[in-house]
Design a protein around this motif. Structure first.
Motif, mmCIF file in Angstrom:
data_model
loop_
_atom_site.group_PDB
_atom_site.id
_atom_site.type_symbol
_atom_site.label_atom_id
_atom_site.label_comp_id
_atom_site.label_asym_id
_atom_site.label_seq_id
_atom_site.Cartn_x
_atom_site.Cartn_y
_atom_site.Cartn_z
ATOM 1 N N SER A 85 0.684 -1.404 -0.045
ATOM 2 C CA SER A 85 0.063 -0.115 -0.110
ATOM 3 C C SER A 85 0.840 1.152 0.102
ATOM 4 N N ASP A 86 1.919 1.229 0.636
ATOM 5 C CA ASP A 86 2.685 2.472 1.028
ATOM 6 C C ASP A 86 3.575 2.680 -0.275
ATOM 7 N N GLY A 87 3.955 3.988 -0.378
ATOM 8 C CA GLY A 87 4.970 4.651 -1.274
ATOM 9 C C GLY A 87 4.636 5.665 -2.328
ATOM 10 N N TYR A 88 5.485 5.807 -3.150
ATOM 11 C CA TYR A 88 5.373 6.705 -3.952
ATOM 12 C C TYR A 88 5.059 6.209 -5.474
ATOM 13 N N THR A 89 4.172 7.070 -6.228
ATOM 14 C CA THR A 89 3.796 6.570 -7.490
ATOM 15 C C THR A 89 4.052 7.652 -8.443
#
Length: 312
Positions: A85-89
């Motif tokens: 779920s977590d992080g940069y796109t």
């Protein structure tokens, strides 16, 4: 009314009121939400109780991350979207409309207070989000209770199925997303290029906080109408799962963010914060009226199917 999107005054349901709200307020808000969600599918909330400074702090901390070099942001790039779920796109990593040539936006997602944060490069980001996200969770619980009452359900029908919002993806895939729309160059501006393609949200409801740049459009009765930012308000819209739950009484309205026509807005960044509210993992979504309008679906399975279709 504002641009055909209703305004609901939460009054003593807002977070600034600690006591139990008046029954008359609950009845009014329930009825007004019911009317909005069964027509346009969007609503502005005022007197919600979230301090503007708390929101502005997230915008400021988020911008400090998004303006870092790409090589640093890539360190935090999201893994497999159906599992992490977590992080940069980054730009074009998520395509919401298959007709889009490019979707020029960036995002950072977190699903819990202890998730993956860019602490080394944007130290204020973690603190700012962890002050705002719990408030959005509490506000969501209050809204879900009003929605349940409007549908003649037990008050905790929806809230009891959203107990673990922002407690981690292993229990609930509610996501706090900070969105950043960078400035657009001349080469960016061509047919098929948008900031955010036309789509409906996947979960129960979404709480959206906008800066003053604008650009969001909502498809209402076959016509695109602007969801103009109104400072001090939170915009709320319905997602697919709530439409399934309510047998289409409530509408998951399609929306988009196009490339602005005005030169000054093209050369300006745009920010927003989306709190995508999702039911707890394992919750089965089936029409509450007992009909067969929609096939029962498990909350997490539906989310994964939609995400896998949009991420590159």
């Amino acid at each position: 009314m504002a641009n055909d999107i209703p305004m609901v005054d939460l009054a003593d349901i807002g977070l600034h009121h600690l006591d139990k709200p008046r029954e008359s307020t609950v009845d009014r808000v329930a009825n007004e939400l019911d009317s909005a969600f069964s027509t346009v599918g969007f609503v502005y909330l005022k007197n919600h109780g979230v301090e503007q400074q708390t929101i502005d702090n997230v915008f400021q901390a988020s911008k400090s991350f998004f303006q870092l070099p790409d090589a640093i942001k890539d360190v935090y790039r999201c893994g497999k979207p159906d599992s992490e779920s977590d992080g940069y796109t980054g730009k074009d990593q998520e395509i919401l409309d298959v007709s889009s040539l490019h979707e020029i936006r960036e995002a950072y997602d977190v699903a819990s207070p202890d998730g993956i944060y860019p602490d080394q490069h944007a130290p204020e980001f973690h603190k700012a989000i962890n002050k705002l996200a719990p408030q959005l969770s509490e506000l969501t619980t209050r809204l879900l209770k009003c929605m349940a009452l409007a549908l003649d359900l037990e008050e905790d029908f929806f809230s009891s199925r959203h107990q673990f919002m922002f407690h981690g993806a292993e229990r609930n895939r509610t996501i706090f997303r900070s969105l950043y729309y960078p400035t657009l160059s001349d080469t960016d501006i061509q047919p098929g290029v948008v900031r955010c393609g036309a789509h409906s949200d996947y979960g129960a409801i979404t709480l959206l906080l906008q800066d003053d740049m604008g650009g969001l459009e909502v498809l209402s009765k076959g016509e695109w109408i602007p969801a103009t930012p109104i400072r001090g308000t939170i915009l709320v819209n319905l997602g697919d799962l709530m439409q399934f739950w309510t047998s289409d009484r409530y509408v998951a309205t399609v929306h988009r963010v196009l490339v602005p026509e005005e030169e000054v807005r093209r050369r300006s960044t745009r920010q927003s914060i989306a709190f995508f509210v999702h039911a707890d993992n394992g919750v089965m979504i089936s029409p509450i009226d007992g009909s067969e309008k929609h096939v029962p679906v498990e909350a997490l399975a539906y989310l994964k199917s939609r995400i896998s279709a949009t991420y590159k």
